[in-house]
Enzyme design. Structure first.
Site, PDB file in Angstrom:
ATOM      1  N   GLN A  51       0.834  -1.213   0.000  1.00 33.30           N
ATOM      2  CA  GLN A  51       0.000   0.000   0.000  1.00 33.30           C
ATOM      3  C   GLN A  51       0.868   1.262   0.000  1.00 33.30           C
ATOM      4  O   GLN A  51       0.479   2.292  -0.546  1.00 33.30           O
ATOM      5  CB  GLN A  51      -0.916  -0.028   1.230  1.00 33.30           C
ATOM      6  CG  GLN A  51      -2.158   0.840   1.111  1.00 33.30           C
ATOM      7  CD  GLN A  51      -3.298   0.179   0.365  1.00 33.30           C
ATOM      8  OE1 GLN A  51      -3.611  -0.977   0.613  1.00 33.30           O
ATOM      9  NE2 GLN A  51      -3.924   0.893  -0.543  1.00 33.30           N
ATOM     10  N   LYS A  83      -2.742  -1.135   6.666  1.00 38.80           N
ATOM     11  CA  LYS A  83      -3.746  -2.173   6.366  1.00 38.80           C
ATOM     12  C   LYS A  83      -4.206  -2.775   7.681  1.00 38.80           C
ATOM     13  O   LYS A  83      -3.456  -2.777   8.658  1.00 38.80           O
ATOM     14  CB  LYS A  83      -3.133  -3.274   5.498  1.00 38.80           C
ATOM     15  CG  LYS A  83      -4.145  -4.085   4.736  1.00 38.80           C
ATOM     16  CD  LYS A  83      -4.521  -3.404   3.442  1.00 38.80           C
ATOM     17  CE  LYS A  83      -5.659  -4.089   2.727  1.00 38.80           C
ATOM     18  NZ  LYS A  83      -5.839  -3.513   1.371  1.00 38.80           N
ATOM     19  N   ASN A 108     -16.353  -6.858  -5.120  1.00 39.03           N
ATOM     20  CA  ASN A 108     -16.400  -5.455  -5.538  1.00 39.03           C
ATOM     21  C   ASN A 108     -15.501  -5.186  -6.750  1.00 39.03           C
ATOM     22  O   ASN A 108     -15.950  -4.605  -7.748  1.00 39.03           O
ATOM     23  CB  ASN A 108     -15.980  -4.567  -4.355  1.00 39.03           C
ATOM     24  CG  ASN A 108     -15.808  -3.131  -4.776  1.00 39.03           C
ATOM     25  OD1 ASN A 108     -14.708  -2.693  -5.083  1.00 39.03           O
ATOM     26  ND2 ASN A 108     -16.897  -2.386  -4.859  1.00 39.03           N
ATOM     27  N   LYS A 127       1.749   1.860  -3.664  1.00 41.17           N
ATOM     28  CA  LYS A 127       0.521   2.112  -4.433  1.00 41.17           C
ATOM     29  C   LYS A 127       0.013   3.524  -4.157  1.00 41.17           C
ATOM     30  O   LYS A 127      -0.290   4.286  -5.070  1.00 41.17           O
ATOM     31  CB  LYS A 127      -0.537   1.077  -4.025  1.00 41.17           C
ATOM     32  CG  LYS A 127      -1.825   1.164  -4.800  1.00 41.17           C
ATOM     33  CD  LYS A 127      -2.969   0.417  -4.118  1.00 41.17           C
ATOM     34  CE  LYS A 127      -2.682  -1.040  -3.871  1.00 41.17           C
ATOM     35  NZ  LYS A 127      -3.897  -1.779  -3.461  1.00 41.17           N
ATOM     36  N   GLY A 146     -12.403  -0.416   2.983  1.00 42.71           N
ATOM     37  CA  GLY A 146     -12.779  -1.816   2.772  1.00 42.71           C
ATOM     38  C   GLY A 146     -11.694  -2.626   2.078  1.00 42.71           C
ATOM     39  O   GLY A 146     -10.699  -2.094   1.609  1.00 42.71           O
ATOM     40  N   ASP A 147     -11.894  -3.913   2.055  1.00 42.60           N
ATOM     41  CA  ASP A 147     -11.060  -4.867   1.299  1.00 42.60           C
ATOM     42  C   ASP A 147     -11.895  -6.151   1.271  1.00 42.60           C
ATOM     43  O   ASP A 147     -13.132  -6.077   1.424  1.00 42.60           O
ATOM     44  CB  ASP A 147      -9.697  -5.062   1.984  1.00 42.60           C
ATOM     45  CG  ASP A 147      -8.681  -5.781   1.093  1.00 42.60           C
ATOM     46  OD1 ASP A 147      -8.093  -5.138   0.215  1.00 42.60           O
ATOM     47  OD2 ASP A 147      -8.501  -7.008   1.255  1.00 42.60           O
TER      48      ASP A 147
HETATM   49  P1  NDP Z   1     -14.716  -8.883  -2.020  1.00 42.91           P
HETATM   50  O1  NDP Z   1     -14.809  -9.425  -0.654  1.00 42.91           O
HETATM   51  O2  NDP Z   1     -15.757  -7.951  -2.511  1.00 42.91           O
HETATM   52  O3  NDP Z   1     -14.608 -10.068  -3.083  1.00 42.91           O
HETATM   53  C1  NDP Z   1     -13.588 -11.017  -2.994  1.00 42.91           C
HETATM   54  C2  NDP Z   1     -13.777 -12.051  -4.090  1.00 42.91           C
HETATM   55  O4  NDP Z   1     -12.645 -12.895  -4.131  1.00 42.91           O
HETATM   56  C3  NDP Z   1     -14.972 -12.960  -3.852  1.00 42.91           C
HETATM   57  O5  NDP Z   1     -15.463 -13.392  -5.092  1.00 42.91           O
HETATM   58  C4  NDP Z   1     -14.363 -14.100  -3.063  1.00 42.91           C
HETATM   59  O6  NDP Z   1     -15.081 -15.312  -3.159  1.00 42.91           O
HETATM   60  C5  NDP Z   1     -13.008 -14.227  -3.725  1.00 42.91           C
HETATM   61  N1  NDP Z   1     -12.020 -14.730  -2.767  1.00 42.91           N
HETATM   62  C6  NDP Z   1     -11.687 -14.172  -1.574  1.00 42.91           C
HETATM   63  N2  NDP Z   1     -10.760 -14.910  -0.947  1.00 42.91           N
HETATM   64  C7  NDP Z   1     -10.513 -15.940  -1.744  1.00 42.91           C
HETATM   65  C8  NDP Z   1      -9.672 -17.058  -1.643  1.00 42.91           C
HETATM   66  N3  NDP Z   1      -8.857 -17.264  -0.571  1.00 42.91           N
HETATM   67  N4  NDP Z   1      -9.666 -17.927  -2.694  1.00 42.91           N
HETATM   68  C9  NDP Z   1     -10.457 -17.732  -3.772  1.00 42.91           C
HETATM   69  N5  NDP Z   1     -11.287 -16.681  -3.911  1.00 42.91           N
HETATM   70  C10 NDP Z   1     -11.322 -15.820  -2.918  1.00 42.91           C
HETATM   71  O7  NDP Z   1     -13.267  -8.201  -2.093  1.00 42.91           O
HETATM   72  P2  NDP Z   1     -12.725  -7.126  -3.128  1.00 42.91           P
HETATM   73  O8  NDP Z   1     -13.339  -7.318  -4.464  1.00 42.91           O
HETATM   74  O9  NDP Z   1     -12.800  -5.804  -2.471  1.00 42.91           O
HETATM   75  O10 NDP Z   1     -11.169  -7.503  -3.184  1.00 42.91           O
HETATM   76  C11 NDP Z   1     -10.650  -8.414  -4.142  1.00 42.91           C
HETATM   77  C12 NDP Z   1      -9.152  -8.189  -4.269  1.00 42.91           C
HETATM   78  O11 NDP Z   1      -8.904  -6.845  -4.681  1.00 42.91           O
HETATM   79  C13 NDP Z   1      -8.354  -8.361  -2.975  1.00 42.91           C
HETATM   80  O12 NDP Z   1      -7.076  -8.857  -3.306  1.00 42.91           O
HETATM   81  C14 NDP Z   1      -8.210  -6.936  -2.451  1.00 42.91           C
HETATM   82  O13 NDP Z   1      -7.106  -6.797  -1.609  1.00 42.91           O
HETATM   83  C15 NDP Z   1      -8.008  -6.203  -3.775  1.00 42.91           C
HETATM   84  N6  NDP Z   1      -8.299  -4.767  -3.772  1.00 42.91           N
HETATM   85  C16 NDP Z   1      -9.499  -4.276  -3.356  1.00 42.91           C
HETATM   86  C17 NDP Z   1      -9.760  -2.923  -3.430  1.00 42.91           C
HETATM   87  C18 NDP Z   1     -11.078  -2.354  -3.068  1.00 42.91           C
HETATM   88  O14 NDP Z   1     -11.246  -1.138  -3.241  1.00 42.91           O
HETATM   89  N7  NDP Z   1     -12.048  -3.139  -2.610  1.00 42.91           N
HETATM   90  C19 NDP Z   1      -8.740  -1.986  -3.902  1.00 42.91           C
HETATM   91  C20 NDP Z   1      -7.528  -2.609  -4.395  1.00 42.91           C
HETATM   92  C21 NDP Z   1      -7.345  -3.947  -4.308  1.00 42.91           C
HETATM   93  P3  NDP Z   1     -16.169 -15.733  -2.039  1.00 42.91           P
HETATM   94  O15 NDP Z   1     -17.386 -14.919  -2.353  1.00 42.91           O
HETATM   95  O16 NDP Z   1     -16.334 -17.188  -2.243  1.00 42.91           O
HETATM   96  O17 NDP Z   1     -15.568 -15.400  -0.710  1.00 42.91           O
HETATM   97  O1  2IT Z   2      -5.926  -2.607  -1.470  1.00 41.60           O
HETATM   98  C1  2IT Z   2      -6.472  -1.468  -1.531  1.00 41.60           C
HETATM   99  O2  2IT Z   2      -5.933  -0.537  -2.130  1.00 41.60           O
HETATM  100  C2  2IT Z   2      -7.767  -1.294  -0.887  1.00 41.60           C
HETATM  101  N1  2IT Z   2      -8.318  -2.267  -0.356  1.00 41.60           N
HETATM  102  C3  2IT Z   2      -8.410   0.045  -0.864  1.00 41.60           C
HETATM  103  C4  2IT Z   2      -7.826   0.880   0.236  1.00 41.60           C
HETATM  104  C5  2IT Z   2      -8.508   2.211   0.488  1.00 41.60           C
HETATM  105  O3  2IT Z   2      -8.069   2.855   1.440  1.00 41.60           O
HETATM  106  O4  2IT Z   2      -9.421   2.594  -0.235  1.00 41.60           O
END
Ligand code: NDP
Ligand code: 2IT
Length: 449
Positions: free
Chosen positions: A114, A129, A243, A117, A168-169
């Protein structure tokens, strides 16, 4: 690639020898160190100032017990964390993850990445984090609320609009952010924008929900265009269905691509006609069901159990948007064999070091997470700005700013890679460009007490 520089290799060996095993964190540090050798050669002043040593040690790590009561009255315990890694260029900033796999190694890797980034976004945000090994899956809204309130009853002491701004994450979406924000506000006795990803009714920003997925596609589009291509007519695989994945699907489709496969942690769906993001949103976000439901709603689609098989489907563009290390060497080799042109990381560190190397050696365009998924935190930064100014920008204003930021990040990563003799290596470009700004700030602020 290996860590070619003796100084960085020695520091990496020391770090591993003096830290309990933290494989994800070590992997993230190794990737950065593999690309920073030319910086060490050019900048002995940063070595003298101890910048590299400081950068791999968080400013502080807070861990705490979180007790909560389920709907039957049984008391449960989880472990909560906040890793405040580096605030050289702004308040600690980064999401919270709620997932049973959460541990210190995972949160340190996420907090470390982070830093770079957030630096790349051009906005004043340091790296942090947090999270807990709590599984929101299958819990009622009331249980999730009690957990979030208990989590915040400890965390609130350590955060603030100019101190540390969580978001969130995985497992932390609008619902969890809302419960945490409500508790924070109550304990602090102030309405400040200390958490981002808030609802529009409580100081949230338009386009934050869409921002990571949209930003990923904006970055990928820049990368494709620089190589004479684009999304138009391309077959796209988006792993995950949360998301990031949902809005990556939407923007990839709007840019002319066809998303033919998506997944969750149980399995993946294949739909040769293209997956409508609205159906995924309904199943996963609104109904909180499994992605396997898709085949009951859309004729002609297939469901396959197990998530790794998704990479065996032939595609032009792969957007891993689920979790760390979801593309290993086997997955990369399958994608390469099937002619993938571009891989761009929506998730954090979704590609193993070996798989990343395989893509780069095969000449596949590769967009690294620190750059490609920075749109989420960038828009969190825009939410912080709007909160401070006490006004709200329109969706189009925020989206336009996001698009501009992603274009700038692409240019910075591509130009820096070329400047350091690694043209086309966007992993190196992202690490070096992100590092330099933070390192200059640390040096300028003075670091030896
Ligand atoms: P969500 O919780 O909305 O979605 C996560 C997705 O990934 C779900 O489909 C979930 O499946 C799947 N998943 C989670 N853990 C595992 C695992 N161990 N093995 C396989 N599938 C898995 O999270 P986000 O969409 O917010 O985050 C997804 C990725 O993006 C993460 O790596 C996060 O760190 C990264 N990220 C998120 C940001 C954000 O703004 N939200 C910003 C930048 C990066 P299931 O429904 O079965 O749990
Ligand atoms: O991995 C990421 O960059 C996030 N989960 C978003 C972090 C944030 O502060 O919006």
């Amino acid at each position: 690639m290996a860590i070619k520089n003796e100084y960085l290799q020695n520091l990496f060996d020391y770090l591993k020898a003096h830290t309990e095993p933290q494989p994800e964190f070590f992997q993230a540090v190794q990737e950065v160190f593999e690309t920073l050798s030319p910086v060490v050669d050019r900048r002995p002043d940063l070595v003298k100032a101890g910048i590299f040593e400081q950068l791999v040690e968080p400013d502080r790590v807070i861990t705490f017990r979180v007790n909560w009561t389920d709907d039957q009255g049984k008391v449960h315990f989880n472990r909560g964390y906040r890793v405040q890694f580096n605030n050289a260029i702004g308040p600690y900033k980064g999401g919270c993850r709620f997932h049973p796999s959460v541990n210190l190694s995972i949160l340190k890797f996420l907090g470390f990445e982070q830093i770079f980034k957030n630096s790349l976004t051009g906005l004043p945000m340091g790296g942090g984090k947090g999270g807990a090994d709590f599984d929101p899956r299958g819990k009622s809204d009331a249980e999730v609320m009690r957990f979030c309130q208990s989590f915040m009853s400890e965390l609130w002491k350590y955060i603030g609009p100019d101190t540390d701004v969580p978001a969130g994450d995985i497992g932390v979406g609008s619902r969890e952010v809302g419960y945490m924000f409500g508790m924070y506000k109550k304990l602090q006795g102030e309405f400040t924008g200390t958490i981002t990803g808030k609802s529009l009714y409580s100081g949230g920003s338009l386009a934050r929900t869409e921002a990571t997925g949209f930003g990923l596609c904006y970055y990928t589009d820049e990368m494709l265009k620089a190589n004479g291509s684009g999304f138009e007519g391309k077959k796209v695989i988006v792993s995950g269905s949360g998301n990031v994945a949902t809005y990556a699907n939407r923007k990839a489709t709007e840019l002319g691509g066809k998303v033919i496969a998506m997944s969750d942690s149980d399995g993946y769906i294949y739909d040769p006609n293209g997956i409508d993001y609205k159906v995924i949103k309904q199943i996963k976000e609104v109904e909180r069901k499994r992605i396997s439901e898709y085949v009951n709603l859309v004729p002609g689609a297939e469901y396959h159990p197990g998530c790794k098989g998704i990479w065996t489907i032939p595609c032009d563009i792969a957007l891993p948007c689920a979790t760390q290390n979801e593309i290993d060497l086997t997955g990369a080799q399958a994608l390469i064999k099937n002619g993938v042109q571009a891989v761009s990381e929506g998730a954090n560190m979704p590609t193993t070091l070996e798989a990343t190397r395989a893509f780069q050696e095969a000449g596949v365009l590769f967009g690294p997470a620190k750059a490609a998924n920075a749109g989420g935190v960038a828009t969190s930064g825009l939410e912080m700005t709007q909160n401070s100014m006490r006004l709200s920008w329109s969706f189009d204003e925020v989206d336009e700013k996001l698009h501009g930021i992603m274009k700038n990040i692409y240019a910075a990563t591509a130009n820096t890679a070329a400047e350091y003799g690694m043209a086309g290596n966007l992993v190196a470009g992202a690490n070096i460009a992100g590092f330099l700004k933070v390192a200059e700030a640390m040096k300028w602020q003075g670091c030896a007490f």
